[in-house]
Design an enzyme around this catalytic site. Structure first.
Site, short mmCIF file in Angstrom:
data_model
loop_
_atom_site.label_atom_id
_atom_site.label_comp_id
_atom_site.label_asym_id
_atom_site.label_seq_id
_atom_site.Cartn_x
_atom_site.Cartn_y
_atom_site.Cartn_z
N ASN A 7 0.88 -1.16 0.00
CA ASN A 7 0.00 0.00 0.00
C ASN A 7 0.92 1.22 0.00
OD1 ASN A 7 -1.77 2.05 0.50
ND2 ASN A 7 -2.70 1.13 2.33
N LYS A 14 3.24 0.68 3.20
CA LYS A 14 2.87 -0.38 4.15
C LYS A 14 2.95 -1.69 3.39
CE LYS A 14 -0.30 2.44 6.84
NZ LYS A 14 -1.52 3.12 6.49
N ARG A 91 -2.53 -2.30 -3.42
CA ARG A 91 -3.76 -1.56 -3.19
C ARG A 91 -3.69 -0.33 -4.10
NH1 ARG A 91 -5.07 3.02 1.04
NH2 ARG A 91 -7.25 3.26 0.55
N HIS A 180 -12.80 2.38 -0.02
CA HIS A 180 -12.78 1.33 1.01
C HIS A 180 -13.45 0.03 0.51
CE1 HIS A 180 -12.80 4.57 4.42
NE2 HIS A 180 -11.56 4.17 4.18
N HIS A 208 -17.34 1.14 7.69
CA HIS A 208 -15.88 1.17 7.89
C HIS A 208 -15.56 2.50 8.57
CE1 HIS A 208 -11.60 0.34 6.76
NE2 HIS A 208 -11.57 1.64 7.07
N GLY A 210 -12.77 4.41 10.38
CA GLY A 210 -11.36 4.56 10.77
C GLY A 210 -11.04 6.04 10.76
N ARG A 241 -11.95 15.10 7.74
CA ARG A 241 -12.75 15.45 6.56
C ARG A 241 -14.18 15.75 6.95
NH1 ARG A 241 -11.11 10.16 3.68
NH2 ARG A 241 -8.92 10.52 3.21
N ASP A 283 -8.68 12.14 16.64
CA ASP A 283 -8.63 10.76 17.15
C ASP A 283 -9.84 10.50 18.05
OD1 ASP A 283 -7.99 8.52 18.92
OD2 ASP A 283 -5.98 8.65 18.07
N ARG A 285 -10.49 8.34 20.22
CA ARG A 285 -10.23 8.06 21.64
C ARG A 285 -10.15 9.34 22.44
NH1 ARG A 285 -5.60 3.94 19.94
NH2 ARG A 285 -5.50 5.59 18.40
N GLY A 331 -10.71 1.08 12.70
CA GLY A 331 -10.21 1.33 14.05
C GLY A 331 -11.30 1.73 15.04
N GLU A 334 -14.21 -1.22 15.15
CA GLU A 334 -13.80 -2.46 15.82
C GLU A 334 -13.60 -2.25 17.32
OE1 GLU A 334 -10.25 -3.85 13.76
OE2 GLU A 334 -11.25 -3.47 11.85
N ASN A 335 -13.21 -1.03 17.71
CA ASN A 335 -12.77 -0.83 19.09
C ASN A 335 -13.69 -0.02 19.99
OD1 ASN A 335 -10.13 -2.13 18.94
ND2 ASN A 335 -9.67 -0.54 17.44
N GLU A 384 -7.92 -6.03 4.66
CA GLU A 384 -7.81 -5.70 3.24
C GLU A 384 -6.60 -6.40 2.62
OE1 GLU A 384 -8.34 -1.83 5.02
OE2 GLU A 384 -9.01 -1.11 3.07
P1 ADP Z 1 -7.00 4.23 9.09
O1 ADP Z 1 -8.30 4.69 8.51
O2 ADP Z 1 -5.91 5.26 8.99
O3 ADP Z 1 -6.60 2.83 8.67
P2 ADP Z 1 -7.82 3.06 11.61
O4 ADP Z 1 -8.77 2.13 10.93
O5 ADP Z 1 -6.67 2.47 12.33
O6 ADP Z 1 -7.27 4.18 10.65
O7 ADP Z 1 -8.66 3.94 12.64
C1 ADP Z 1 -8.11 4.99 13.35
C2 ADP Z 1 -9.17 5.52 14.30
O8 ADP Z 1 -9.55 4.46 15.18
C3 ADP Z 1 -8.74 6.70 15.15
O9 ADP Z 1 -9.75 7.69 15.19
C4 ADP Z 1 -8.62 6.06 16.52
O10 ADP Z 1 -8.93 6.97 17.54
C5 ADP Z 1 -9.70 5.02 16.47
N1 ADP Z 1 -9.57 4.03 17.52
C6 ADP Z 1 -8.61 3.09 17.69
N2 ADP Z 1 -8.81 2.44 18.88
C7 ADP Z 1 -9.91 2.99 19.44
C8 ADP Z 1 -10.64 2.77 20.66
N3 ADP Z 1 -10.27 1.83 21.54
N4 ADP Z 1 -11.73 3.55 20.91
C9 ADP Z 1 -12.10 4.50 20.03
N5 ADP Z 1 -11.47 4.75 18.89
C10 ADP Z 1 -10.40 4.01 18.59
#
Ligand code: ADP
Length: 402
Positions: A7, A14, A91, A180, A208, A210, A241, A283, A285, A331, A334-335, A384
């Site tokens: 990528n 990457k 990619r 995506h 999706h 992230g 964005r 971010d 988080r 991100g 999933e989290n 991916e």
């Molecule tokens: P990319 O789109 O660059 O591949 P990711 O899919 O890794 O990025 O997603 C990044 C986002 O995921 C960031 O906003 C990050 O804060 C968020 N993220 C990662 N872990 C957590 C978590 N435990 N809780 C909330 N958001 C999270």
């Protein structure tokens, strides 16, 4: 068959080396700060061995040299000869209207990608650089392009046309493309497996979430609509964005603030979204942490983010005439239990009810809906790279037969 999955970005590459037959990642990492001082390669092997190297990595060709050197190295490597890399899968962000599936990279494909540069000026040039860097370092090794846009190429016209003069579509190909796609395709396939039903029977909304965020309505395995558009700027609120907004706003701001085209683009792409509303961070988080500290604007950013996801779940259920599952990936998807809960809040009328305990439990792939609800809510980590490796392997296998 070992596939090197790449990528290539403007200043980073990457990579993963994947054994496609065993679906096993042998090694992976990233080359950062290409062309800058302090460029590094960080590599992690399947057994956890990790190494970081700093060097003069002046361009993508040198980056690929570094990657090959580490994959071949006695102490940290996983292969003993370059010929152990049987193919390269790239990619590629934008396939335009030409590519509705992955393709073997030929001189003709490269020409088409060059013609598409205007559609993805921030991405396609670097993808092309990666392709020529592999030609230089791995001559004769087949290369395959897997496009972010391909999965959405079967969208109906009513979903991809904009309300502007049709001539602008004919002349400049201004339409919704969606991005995506590899991730939406992967999680849709996995969702069908998890639900134990054929994809051809399912109505899925895939989210999706992230740094970049997009959703897709996947009806019987086909992406029939998606939130990103001509560029990845449209749709959901993202890290930096803006997503959906009245297009007149930008003209208004440009006039008020005397912005150039470039400055306006930077405002919408780099200073908006979660970052723009909260003034805190892009971010999620940090947004959640500050929201929990009663930061008002972080709360607004969270609300706009989750409200849009929820709005599109409803819109896409309507577009498909039903809904079997919502899938969260990326991100954030999933989290973040908080985000998933807020996005699905009050959607009981669509058969969506998140179980708080299942939602907050940690784990990989899982169903977090309450028992006996009409629609499932699934969390599926995206992969991916695996899709790129498997597509590459399929295409190389067909080459071998001909
Ligand atoms: P990319 O789109 O660059 O591949 P990711 O899919 O890794 O990025 O997603 C990044 C986002 O995921 C960031 O906003 C990050 O804060 C968020 N993220 C990662 N872990 C957590 C978590 N435990 N809780 C909330 N958001 C999270």
């Amino acid at each position: 068959m070992n596939i090197l999955v790449l990528n290539c970005g403007s200043s980073s590459v990457k990579y993963q080396l994947i054994n496609g037959d065993e679906r096993k990642k042998l090694a992976g990492g990233v080359v950062d700060r290409i062309g800058m001082s302090g460029a590094t390669l960080s590599n992690v092997r399947y057994d956890g061995d990790d190494i970081k190297i700093t060097g003069e990595i002046v361009d993508h060709t040198v980056a690929i040299e570094y990657i090959l050197a580490i994959l071949l190295s006695r102490n940290h490597g996983v292969i003993s000869d370059k010929s152990d890399i049987h193919a390269v899968g790239h990619r590629v962000v934008h396939g335009g209207e030409t590519f509705s599936g992955s393709v073997l990279i030929t001189a003709e494909v490269i020409k088409t990608l060059q013609d598409n540069i205007e559609l993805a000026p921030l991405h396609n040039p670097h993808n092309l650089r990666g392709i020529s860097a592999c030609e230089a370092n791995l001559p004769g090794t087949p290369q395959v392009g897997v496009f972010d846009t391909a999965f959405h190429q079967r969208m109906p016209k009513k979903a991809y046309l904009y309300g502007i003069p049709y001539a602008l579509y004919s002349q400049y190909k201004i339409r919704r493309y969606g991005f995506h796609g590899t991730s939406h395709r992967y999680v849709a396939d996995r969702a069908a497996e998890m639900l134990g039903r054929p994809l051809s029977e399912l109505k899925l909304v895939t989210c999706h979430l992230g740094n970049g965020c997009s959703m897709a309505a996947v009806d019987k395995g086909i992406s029939v609509d998606t939130t990103m558009g001509f560029t990845p700027l449209e749709g959901l609120l993202m890290g930096t964005r803006c997503g959906d907004m009245d297009p007149q706003i930008i003209l208004y701001i440009m006039a008020k603030e005397g912005l150039t085209l470039n400055e306006a683009g930077t405002l919408l792409n780099k200073h908006s979204g979660l970052q723009g509303i909260s003034g805190v961070s892009s971010d999620m988080r940090e947004i959640i942490a500050e929201m929990n500290n009663n930061d008002r604007k972080a709360g607004y950013a969270f609300d706009v983010f989750t409200y849009r996801v929820k709005k599109y779940i409803g819109a896409y259920a309507a577009a498909m005439g039903g809904l079997d599952a919502v899938v969260f990936t990326g991100g954030i998807g999933e989290n973040s239990a908080e985000v998933r809960k807020a996005c699905c809040d009050n959607l009981g009328f669509l058969g969506i009810e998140v179980d708080d305990e299942k939602n907050s439990a940690k784990g990989k792939e899982r169903n977090i809906s309450k028992d006996d609800t009409r629609a499932a809510v699934l969390v599926i980590p995206t992969n991916e790279e695996l899709v790129i490796a498997l597509d590459t392997m399929d295409i190389v296998a067909t080459m071998d037969q001909t």
